[in-house]
Design a protein around this motif. Structure first.
Motif, PDB file in Angstrom:
ATOM      1  N   VAL A  24      42.090  42.501  35.793  1.00  0.00           N
ATOM      2  CA  VAL A  24      43.653  42.113  36.682  1.00  0.00           C
ATOM      3  C   VAL A  24      42.493  42.267  37.956  1.00  0.00           C
ATOM      4  O   VAL A  24      43.198  42.089  38.833  1.00  0.00           O
ATOM      5  N   TRP A  25      41.746  43.297  37.906  1.00  0.00           N
ATOM      6  CA  TRP A  25      41.377  44.058  39.327  1.00  0.00           C
ATOM      7  C   TRP A  25      40.392  42.409  40.032  1.00  0.00           C
ATOM      8  O   TRP A  25      40.512  42.091  41.074  1.00  0.00           O
ATOM      9  N   ASP A  26      39.720  42.288  38.809  1.00  0.00           N
ATOM     10  CA  ASP A  26      38.781  40.426  39.817  1.00  0.00           C
ATOM     11  C   ASP A  26      39.978  39.905  39.940  1.00  0.00           C
ATOM     12  O   ASP A  26      39.409  39.381  41.600  1.00  0.00           O
ATOM     13  N   ARG A  27      40.483  39.619  39.812  1.00  0.00           N
ATOM     14  CA  ARG A  27      41.782  38.552  39.914  1.00  0.00           C
ATOM     15  C   ARG A  27      42.589  39.083  41.504  1.00  0.00           C
ATOM     16  O   ARG A  27      42.669  38.119  42.299  1.00  0.00           O
ATOM     17  N   HIS A  28      42.694  40.385  41.504  1.00  0.00           N
ATOM     18  CA  HIS A  28      43.706  40.723  42.687  1.00  0.00           C
ATOM     19  C   HIS A  28      42.638  40.939  44.252  1.00  0.00           C
ATOM     20  O   HIS A  28      42.718  40.985  45.115  1.00  0.00           O
ATOM     21  N   GLN A  29      40.984  40.815  43.529  1.00  0.00           N
ATOM     22  CA  GLN A  29      39.934  41.185  44.759  1.00  0.00           C
ATOM     23  C   GLN A  29      39.817  39.808  45.300  1.00  0.00           C
ATOM     24  O   GLN A  29      40.003  39.677  45.987  1.00  0.00           O
ATOM     25  N   GLN A  30      39.906  39.191  44.739  1.00  0.00           N
ATOM     26  CA  GLN A  30      39.216  37.123  44.612  1.00  0.00           C
ATOM     27  C   GLN A  30      41.027  37.244  45.335  1.00  0.00           C
ATOM     28  O   GLN A  30      40.702  36.098  45.913  1.00  0.00           O
ATOM     29  N   SER A  31      42.181  37.129  44.836  1.00  0.00           N
ATOM     30  CA  SER A  31      42.840  36.868  45.988  1.00  0.00           C
ATOM     31  C   SER A  31      42.948  37.173  47.044  1.00  0.00           C
ATOM     32  O   SER A  31      43.293  36.601  48.344  1.00  0.00           O
ATOM     33  N   LEU A  32      42.406  37.927  47.486  1.00  0.00           N
ATOM     34  CA  LEU A  32      42.590  39.266  48.761  1.00  0.00           C
ATOM     35  C   LEU A  32      40.959  38.978  49.576  1.00  0.00           C
ATOM     36  O   LEU A  32      41.578  39.654  50.624  1.00  0.00           O
ATOM     37  N   GLY A  33      40.231  38.445  49.058  1.00  0.00           N
ATOM     38  CA  GLY A  33      39.007  38.229  49.672  1.00  0.00           C
ATOM     39  C   GLY A  33      38.697  39.386  49.698  1.00  0.00           C
ATOM     40  O   GLY A  33      38.150  39.894  50.886  1.00  0.00           O
ATOM     41  N   ILE A  34      38.251  40.312  48.798  1.00  0.00           N
ATOM     42  CA  ILE A  34      37.889  41.606  49.160  1.00  0.00           C
ATOM     43  C   ILE A  34      37.081  42.159  48.240  1.00  0.00           C
ATOM     44  O   ILE A  34      37.595  42.300  46.852  1.00  0.00           O
ATOM     45  N   ARG A  35      36.467  43.088  48.101  1.00  0.00           N
ATOM     46  CA  ARG A  35      35.911  43.738  47.425  1.00  0.00           C
ATOM     47  C   ARG A  35      36.218  45.173  47.511  1.00  0.00           C
ATOM     48  O   ARG A  35      35.504  46.369  48.482  1.00  0.00           O
TER      49      ARG A  35
END
Length: 286
Positions: A24-35
């Motif tokens: 979930v963390w990875d999917r949301h970070q990828q969606s927002l373009g941020i780490r």
């Protein structure tokens, strides 16, 4: 580790709501373009979705594992971009001196309090070194910045080891650490209500102030009393519907029937379709 600093001040819940998982963390970070900073990921795992409370005062940290996280972040970023544009067009960039994500360095929302004050990361370089900007959006001003990580900042603020201008120094919250708790917040049901901007609701109220509204996403018990628009308590609003040139809206904020903010200027947000008319929390309109 910064999450342990916060845990030493405020105990996490036994059963966190929406506790995070790597996918979930990875999917949301990828969606927002941020780490995101590592301590926020730990916060998501340990605390989940919920609110820090201290006798009528509340602080929310945006949980990156929440089902609505990406939507909430995008909505906040849109408001921040509008505020930045307004500052540019008015020639007052000192009121909004930062760019907004995905520009660099750019601000990115991470937390907010009951009074509408925001904590924003200044995204620049290693996420674990991002500074935290304090903003009071009702007035539109950035107050100051503090070193991160976020969880260390909150722990220090709760212990009164640092001064944060938006939170009174004494005689209010954070004076007694034993009162401060974290309450998990259940996932709310889908909201199917119809929302308007405050100007539309004023017109629907017969071109009169003195009515009550709630903002989309406000917590249970929250209510806002619309007092004046464009300096008047009644009468038609000039300008083209439905924003009418965005005149200033003055409100009082309440939580659980207790006034928590007086004569607040809604410089930003009154024109957004995110307000709904509600009954007075006192049984009759003021």
């Amino acid at each position: 580790m910064s999450i342990e600093e916060l845990m030493a001040v405020v105990a996490p819940p036994e059963r966190p709501e929406e506790a995070g998982t790597p996918d979930v963390w990875d999917r949301h970070q990828q969606s927002l373009g941020i780490r995101l900073p590592s301590d926020l990921i730990e916060f998501s795992r340990v605390y989940g979705t919920g609110v820090f409370r201290d006798e009528g005062f509340s602080i929310w940290v945006m949980n990156p594992a929440s089902v609505g996280y990406c939507t909430d972040v995008e909505e906040e970023l849109a408001l921040l971009r509008e505020a930045r544009t307004d500052a540019e067009m008015s020639g007052h960039l000192e009121r909004f001196p930062y760019r907004v994500h995905p520009e660099r360095p750019g601000v990115f929302p991470c937390a907010a309090d009951l009074n509408g004050n925001q904590l924003l990361w200044i995204v620049d370089g290693d996420p674990d070194t991002w500074r935290i900007a304090v903003r009071s959006p009702r007035g539109g001003d950035f107050e100051e910045t503090h070193p991160g990580p976020l969880t260390s900042f909150l722990a220090a603020a709760f212990r009164r080891e640092i001064r944060v201008s938006i939170w009174p120094e004494s005689g209010s919250y954070f004076d007694d650490p034993s009162r401060l708790v974290f309450e998990p917040e259940p996932i709310p049901p889908q909201d199917t209500a119809t929302y308007n901007n405050i100007y539309e609701l004023y017109v629907e109220n017969g071109n009169r102030g003195g009515f009550w509204v709630r903002k989309r996403g406000d917590r249970e018990g929250g209510a806002t009393l619309v007092k004046t628009i464009g300096g008047r308590r009644e009468g038609p609003i000039e300008g083209i519907p439905d924003e009418h040139g965005r005149p200033e809206v003055i409100v009082d904020d309440y939580l659980g029937g207790r006034k928590v903010g007086s004569d607040i200027s809604l410089r930003f947000g009154a024109y957004r379709q995110e307000w709904i008319r509600i009954e007075s929390p006192f049984g009759n309109d003021q």
